[in-house]
Design an enzyme around this catalytic site. Structure first.
Site, PDB file in Angstrom:
ATOM      1  N   ASN A 170      39.288  40.088  30.921  1.00  0.00           N
ATOM      2  CA  ASN A 170      39.613  39.762  32.311  1.00  0.00           C
ATOM      3  C   ASN A 170      39.074  40.874  33.198  1.00  0.00           C
ATOM      4  O   ASN A 170      39.449  42.033  33.023  1.00  0.00           O
ATOM      5  CB  ASN A 170      41.134  39.663  32.489  1.00  0.00           C
ATOM      6  CG  ASN A 170      41.529  39.502  33.948  1.00  0.00           C
ATOM      7  OD1 ASN A 170      41.212  38.487  34.568  1.00  0.00           O
ATOM      8  ND2 ASN A 170      42.201  40.504  34.504  1.00  0.00           N
ATOM      9  N   GLU A 171      38.191  40.528  34.090  1.00  0.00           N
ATOM     10  CA  GLU A 171      37.652  41.485  35.068  1.00  0.00           C
ATOM     11  C   GLU A 171      37.102  42.730  34.385  1.00  0.00           C
ATOM     12  O   GLU A 171      37.319  43.842  34.868  1.00  0.00           O
ATOM     13  CB  GLU A 171      38.726  41.850  36.091  1.00  0.00           C
ATOM     14  CG  GLU A 171      39.190  40.663  36.888  1.00  0.00           C
ATOM     15  CD  GLU A 171      40.027  41.003  38.104  1.00  0.00           C
ATOM     16  OE1 GLU A 171      40.477  42.145  38.225  1.00  0.00           O
ATOM     17  OE2 GLU A 171      40.230  40.088  38.932  1.00  0.00           O
TER      18      GLU A 171
END
Ligand code: AHR
Length: 659
Positions: A377-378
C-alpha cells in the site's frame, strides 16, 4: 418517508436556438468499452469504520485486550469499562493473564466481590454528545454473551442493559459461572430508547469470577450467522446503495503495520472463532477486534455483489512512518509469501486443503470469487519493488489467474511518482498499478485529462482519492464543491476507463466524534447515517454505468470545441448494450448553464422520455445529522428527436439516461 426524498419534476425541453453550449453525442460512434468494475469501495478501519462502526458489536474493548503499541499502559486494558457501579457492593477488578481463554486472547479481568451486589459495565463507544454510548431501542432484541469462570463463586451474574447509574432499561438474564471458562448467552429486549445505555453485570454473591469477551449485538443485523457476528444493517445498506463492483480491504495503512512488526496486519489473526482472533493495535489510535476479519470481508463482498480486492503487506512496514524496524529479509519474506499463498488457498482452495477447509468450517463451502490481490500500500523504491516482485511471482506461479496490483507510491505527481510509474511500466506491465492521491479540489478540475495519454496496456487502479478542501476547525469538509470536482474528474476517469479499470474514494466511513481523517464518504453516529454530497456523486455515477463510451463533444454555438476548464462544464457519454444512452454533465462554472444536448444516430425518434438525476446546491453546503441539504433529485426530461435543453444550476452534477 424516504430520507432522500426525490423531487419529481417534469421538464419539457425544446431546443432553444442560441444556446452558448451544445453537447453532441454520437450513439453510433463507440470509442471503447467501459470497465465493468469501474466503481467500487475502499474499506479501512479508520475513524472507527469497523469497530464502533460497521461491526455490529456494541461493546467496546469486549475482551480487555486494548493496548496502544506505541505507549502501552496497564490501564488501557480497562478502556470502555466501569467498575464498582453499585455502591452497595464493594469489590475489586484486576487485569489478569495467567489462565486466559486462549493464547490469542491473553488478557481477562478478575472481579472480586467483597459484598453481594458488585456491578461492572461496558459503556460502548464513549459517552459524549456524538459518541453516545450504546444505542438502545425499545422493543428491539439484543444478543448478549460473555465468557465467565467462577474462582470461588457460588452465586449468579445478572446481565441487563441499564443507565450508567444502573437503572434497568431491558429485561435481565442470569448466568451461573462454573469452574472453567464457559460462554453464556441470552437475548435481552430493550424497554426504552436511549442513546447511552450500558451493558451491566451484577454479582449477587461474594467471591471471584473471571470475565472475558462480553458482547452485545442487535439481532437485526447483516451476517448474524458469520463467525464474527455480523454487521450494522443501516451501514451495509448505505454501502449497497453505492452499487459497488469491488471492495478493497482491509486498508490502507493498517495493512502495512507501523513502526514495529507486531503491528503488521496478519490475515490469519482475523479468522476462526471470534474469541480466538488475535486483536491488534490500530495505527489510527485504537484496537482492532477483528470481528470483521477476512472471512467476513469476503462475505460482505458477496452481500454487496462486489468483487473482493484484498490488500496484503509487501514485507516492509509503512514507508511513510519512518523510522521503522528493518524490512523483512529473505527468510522473513519467504514465510510471509507463504502466508499470502495460504490466504489465496483460504479463498479459493477446496475442503481438502488446509486453509480451504477452514473456510468451509467457518460456513462457506464454495470458494470466494477472488480475482485480485494488492501487494503493498503506497509503497515505492527498490526496497519495495524487489519484494513485490518476489511475492507476485510466487502468487502468479500458484494462481496465474490472479491479477496482481502493484503500489505506485502515495502521491499523484513528482519524482517519486514518476520513478514508481516508470518502474512499473518496465518491470510489471501486465500488473495493475495502484495510484493514490488526495489533492485540493481544483487539482481535480485541472487534471481530468490525466489518463488521456497513458499507454493503454498497463491498467490503473485508482485505489484512493478524494478532493480536499481547506480545513476549517481542523476538519476538511465534505462540501458540494469538493463533490462537484470529484464528479468532473470522474467524467475523465470514465472517458479513460479502458485504462483506469477501477477506482474508489477514500476513506469510506467515519464515526462522528471519533474520526482521525477528513473528508470521509459516509459519516455515522450510533444510529444514524449521513450521506455526504461526495457519496451521492459516487452513487449517481456508479448506478448509471454504460457499456461503451461514445463520441461526444461540447461546442459553442459556432461549433468551436469548448475547453472544460474555460466553460466549467465537464461531460462524458456512453451507451448501454440495449441501446440506451447515458450522459453525465457537471457544471462547476459558478453560473447556471443551459446546454443543448443532441444525441445523434440513436433510436429516439419523436418525443422520448428520459430520466435525469441531479445533485446541486450551494458550493459550501454539507450534509449533517438531521440536515440533508444535498441529495439527488429525480426528474424527467423529454427529448425531441434526440434533442433537449438541459439547465444546470451553478454547481451541479447531472446524470441523464435515455433508455
Ligand atoms: O485513506 C486513509 C489513508 O490514506 C490510508 O490508510 C493510506 O493508504 C493513505 O495514506
Amino acid at each position: 418517508m424516504r430520507r432522500f426524498l426525490a423531487l419529481v419534476l417534469l421538464i419539457l425541453c425544446l431546443p432553444v436556438p442560441g444556446n452558448a453550449e451544445k453537447l453532441i453525442c454520437d450513439a453510433s460512434a463507440p470509442v471503447h468499452e467501459i470497465s465493468p468494475t469501474l466503481y467500487g469501495l475502499f474499506f479501512e478501519d479508520i475513524n472507527h469504520a469497523a469497530d464502533g462502526g460497521l461491526y455490529a458489536e456494541l461493546t467496546q474493548n469486549r475482551s480487555f485486550e486494548y493496548q496502544d503499541l506505541t505507549a502501552p499502559s496497564a490501564y488501557q486494558h480497562l478502556n470502555g469499562w466501569q467498575f464498582n457501579v453499585h455502591p452497595e457492593g464493594n469489590g475489586k477488578a484486576s487485569i489478569e493473564t495467567d489462565l486466559p481463554l486462549n493464547e490469542n486472547n491473553p488478557t481477562y479481568v478478575r472481579i472480586r466481590a467483597d459484598k453481594a451486589g458488585y456491578g461492572f459495565q461496558n459503556l460502548g463507544y464513549g459517552s459524549s454528545a456524538f459518541r453516545g454510548g450504546i444505542v438502545l431501542r425499545e422493543g428491539e432484541r439484543y444478543d448478549v454473551s460473555v465468557w465467565l469462570r467462577g474462582i470461588d463463586y457460588g452465586g449468579n451474574v445478572t446481565v441487563t442493559l441499564t443507565t450508567k447509574a444502573g437503572e434497568a432499561l431491558s429485561d435481565a438474564a442470569v448466568f451461573t459461572p462454573g469452574g472453567a471458562w464457559e460462554k453464556h448467552a441470552a437475548v435481552l429486549t430493550g424497554r426504552s430508547s436511549v442513546q447511552d445505555a450500558c451493558l451491566t453485570f451484577v454479582m449477587d454473591a461474594v467471591g471471584e469470577i473471571d470475565v472475558d469477551m462480553a458482547s452485545l449485538m442487535p439481532q437485526d443485523r447483516v451476517g448474524a450467522d458469520w463467525p464474527g457476528g455480523g454487521l450494522r444493517r443501516d451501514l451495509v445498506e448505505a454501502l449497497r446503495e453505492l452499487h459497488p463492483r469491488f471492495l478493497r480491504f482491509p486498508g490502507g495503512c493498517i495493512v502495512e503495520g507501523s513502526w514495529v512488526w507486531d503491528n503488521l496486519y496478519r490475515w490469519k489473526d482475523t479468522v476462526g472463532p471470534v474469541e480466538q482472533r488475535k486483536e491488534n493495535w490500530n495505527t489510527w489510535g485504537y484496537m482492532q477486534s477483528y470481528g470483521i476479519g477476512f472471512y467476513e470481508y469476503f462475505c460482505l463482498c458477496e452481500e454487496l455483489g462486489a468483487l473482493p480486492l484484498p490488500v496484503v503487506g509487501s514485507g516492509l512496514l509503512c514507508q511513510a512512518r519512518e523510522p521503522y524496524e528493518s524490512p523483512m529479509n529473505d527468510e522473513g519474506l519467504a514465510s510471509w509469501t507463504q502466508d499470502i499463498l495460504d490466504l489465496l488457498e483460504f479463498a479459493l482452495g477446496g475442503a481438502d486443503s488446509e486453509w480451504g477447509r477452514l473456510r468451509c468450517e467457518m460456513g462457506h463451502e464454495a470458494p470466494f470469487d477472488l480475482k485480485y490481490l494488492a501487494i503493498g500500500n503506497e509503497n515505492w523504491a527498490d526496497i519495495y519493488f524487489t519484494r513485490y516482485e518476489k511475492i507476485r511471482n510466487a502468487v502468479k506461479a500458484a494462481y496465474p489467474q490472479i491479477t496482481c496490483i502493484v503500489a505506485c507510491g502515495p502521491v499523484a505527481e513528482g519524482s517519486l511518482f514518476n520513478a514508481s510509474r516508470a518502474r512499473i511500466l518496465r518491470a510489471f506491465p501486465d500488473d495493475t498499478a495502484d495510484e493514490h492521491y488526495y489533492m485540493d479540489s481544483d487539482w481535480f478540475l485541472r487534471n481530468t485529462h490525466r489518463y488521456d495519454l497513458y499507454p493503454r496496456s498497463t491498467k490503473i487502479f485508482l485505489g484512493e482519492y478524494a478532493a480536499h478542501e481547506p480545513a476549517a476547525g481542523g476538519r476538511r469538509p465534505n462540501n458540494l464543491y469538493s463533490a462537484m470536482c470529484e464528479a468532473a474528474y470522474l467524467t475523465g476517469i470514465e472517458r479513460n476507463s479502458d485504462v483506469v479499470t477501477m477506482c474508489c474514494y477514500a476513506p469510506l466511513l467515519a464515526r462522528l466524534g471519533m474520526d482521525q481523517w477528513t473528508p470521509d464518504l459516509i459519516w455515522f453516529s450510533g444510529d444514524q447515517v449521513v450521506r455526504t454530497p461526495n457519496y451521492y456523486v459516487q452513487q449517481m455515477f456508479s448506478e448509471s454505468l454504460g457499456d461503451e463510451i461514445i463520441r461526444s463533444e461540447l461546442t459553442d454555438d459556432q461549433g468551436a470545441v469548448l475547453r472544460e476548464t474555460a466553460s466549467g462544464l465537464y461531460h462524458t457519454a456512453s451507451r448501454t448494450a440495449d441501446g440506451g444512452v447515458i450522459i453525465k454533465l457537471v457544471n462547476v462554472s459558478g453560473t447556471e448553464k443551459t446546454v443543448a444536448v443532441e444525441v445523434q444516430n440513436g433510436d429516439f425518434p419523436g418525443a422520448a422520455a428520459g430520466g435525469m438525476k441531479m445533485l446541486s446546491g450551494q458550493m459550501q453546503d454539507t450534509n449533517a445529522l438531521d440536515a440533508e441539504r444535498i441529495a439527488p433529485q429525480d426528474m424527467q426530461v423529454t427529448f425531441q428527436d434526440g434533442c433537449a435543453d438541459i439547465t444546470l444550476p451553478a454547481y451541479c452534477a447531472a446524470v441523464i439516461t435515455l433508455p
